[in-house]
Scaffold this active site. Structure first.
Site, PDB file in Angstrom:
ATOM      1  N   ASP A 104      25.158  57.492  50.768  1.00  0.00           N
ATOM      2  CA  ASP A 104      25.700  57.159  52.070  1.00  0.00           C
ATOM      3  C   ASP A 104      24.507  56.872  52.962  1.00  0.00           C
ATOM      4  O   ASP A 104      23.543  57.643  53.005  1.00  0.00           O
ATOM      5  CB  ASP A 104      26.543  58.295  52.661  1.00  0.00           C
ATOM      6  N   LYS A 127      23.912  47.494  46.973  1.00  0.00           N
ATOM      7  CA  LYS A 127      23.348  48.808  46.644  1.00  0.00           C
ATOM      8  C   LYS A 127      23.211  48.942  45.126  1.00  0.00           C
ATOM      9  O   LYS A 127      22.220  49.471  44.631  1.00  0.00           O
ATOM     10  CB  LYS A 127      24.291  49.917  47.132  1.00  0.00           C
TER      11      LYS A 127
HETATM   12  P1  IMP Z   1      28.141  53.119  53.298  1.00  0.00           P
HETATM   13  O1  IMP Z   1      28.550  52.285  52.131  1.00  0.00           O
HETATM   14  O2  IMP Z   1      29.243  53.868  53.958  1.00  0.00           O
HETATM   15  O3  IMP Z   1      26.966  53.993  52.971  1.00  0.00           O
HETATM   16  O4  IMP Z   1      27.702  52.061  54.404  1.00  0.00           O
HETATM   17  C1  IMP Z   1      26.435  51.893  54.742  1.00  0.00           C
HETATM   18  C2  IMP Z   1      26.315  50.704  55.707  1.00  0.00           C
HETATM   19  O5  IMP Z   1      25.066  50.861  56.365  1.00  0.00           O
HETATM   20  C3  IMP Z   1      26.258  49.381  54.976  1.00  0.00           C
HETATM   21  O6  IMP Z   1      27.507  48.767  54.878  1.00  0.00           O
HETATM   22  C4  IMP Z   1      25.285  48.584  55.844  1.00  0.00           C
HETATM   23  O7  IMP Z   1      25.954  48.007  56.933  1.00  0.00           O
HETATM   24  C5  IMP Z   1      24.349  49.664  56.369  1.00  0.00           C
HETATM   25  N1  IMP Z   1      23.197  49.808  55.449  1.00  0.00           N
HETATM   26  C6  IMP Z   1      22.924  50.833  54.605  1.00  0.00           C
HETATM   27  N2  IMP Z   1      21.793  50.609  53.903  1.00  0.00           N
HETATM   28  C7  IMP Z   1      21.363  49.407  54.319  1.00  0.00           C
HETATM   29  C8  IMP Z   1      20.244  48.603  53.943  1.00  0.00           C
HETATM   30  O8  IMP Z   1      19.429  48.927  53.064  1.00  0.00           O
HETATM   31  N3  IMP Z   1      20.130  47.437  54.590  1.00  0.00           N
HETATM   32  C9  IMP Z   1      20.993  47.016  55.550  1.00  0.00           C
HETATM   33  N4  IMP Z   1      22.069  47.706  55.910  1.00  0.00           N
HETATM   34  C10 IMP Z   1      22.249  48.896  55.300  1.00  0.00           C
END
Ligand code: IMP
Length: 198
Positions: free
Chosen positions: A70, A13
């Site tokens: 998120d 990210k």
């Molecule tokens: P967060 O860090 O709690 O927002 O977790 C989001 C999760 O969603 C990530 O660990 C990925 O598994 C999935 N995710 C979010 N954005 C993407 C993306 O752009 N590509 C692939 N998976 C994503």
């Protein structure tokens, strides 16, 4: 130059967001996941709630305007799950590929390939003000995992109107259309076009 904190330890990210903001007069500070920085529990019930838990937390620790993302994938054949539990869902399998295979099997069984990625960016400007920018990209779950780029669910997601998965695209190609990019574009617009919040 505006200095803002991106509260995330997800290096993919961070890479995407730094790439998006490279041509702007905005300095992005990031944190490293280490013993000195704890992470709040993402106990919210929506993408917005979880994003703001992280951005508020970052603001309180570092005392500078802070944003957090998120995001996750919502899959029709899984009743729009895993959604906010996207990270946890993949971690619940022995390997990420097993998790992706589970999704491929279920979408084929149900003959329902619809899915979308959602991103919420929360920007905490001060103790009392947090604002949100959202992005969504609709698409289909592929027949098999394809591509080596990106992260998470990228190898099995084909954005609507495209032939390739996110994982088969360059960072720039993904950044032209992704959910996070749409949210970030709104954020950049806010930072550059409206009265400076800083
Ligand atoms: P967060 O860090 O709690 O927002 O977790 C989001 C999760 O969603 C990530 O660990 C990925 O598994 C999935 N995710 C979010 N954005 C993407 C993306 O752009 N590509 C692939 N998976 C994503």
């Amino acid at each position: 130059m505006q200095k803002i904190l991106f509260f995330s330890s997800n290096k993919n990210k961070i890479k995407e967001i730094k790439n998006k903001l490279k041509n702007y007069n905005i300095k992005i500070i990031t944190i490293k996941k280490n013993k000195e920085v704890s992470f709040p529990t993402e106990s919210g019930l929506s993408f917005n709630e979880n994003a703001s838990i992280k951005s508020n937390f970052g603001f309180k620790i570092y005392k500078i305007p802070c944003f957090a993302d998120d995001s996750g994938i919502c899959i029709s054949a899984l009743k729009n799950m895993p959604g906010i539990a996207s990270k946890k869902f993949l971690k619940s399998f022995k390997t990420e590929s097993e998790g992706l295979q589970y999704i491929l099997d279920i979408t084929k069984k149900k003959m329902d390939f619809d899915a979308y990625f959602y991103s919420s960016i929360a920007f905490t400007i001060n103790n009392t003000k947090t604002i949100f920018f959202n992005g969504i990209v609709k698409g289909l779950i592929s027949q098999k995992p394809l591509g080596l780029g990106g992260f998470g669910y990228d190898p099995i997601f084909i954005p609507r109107g495209k032939k390739n998965t996110f994982a088969e695209m360059t960072i720039e190609e993904k950044n032209n259309i992704s959910h996070r990019s749409i949210a970030i574009n709104k954020f950049i617009n806010y930072l550059t076009k409206t009265a400076s919040p800083l």
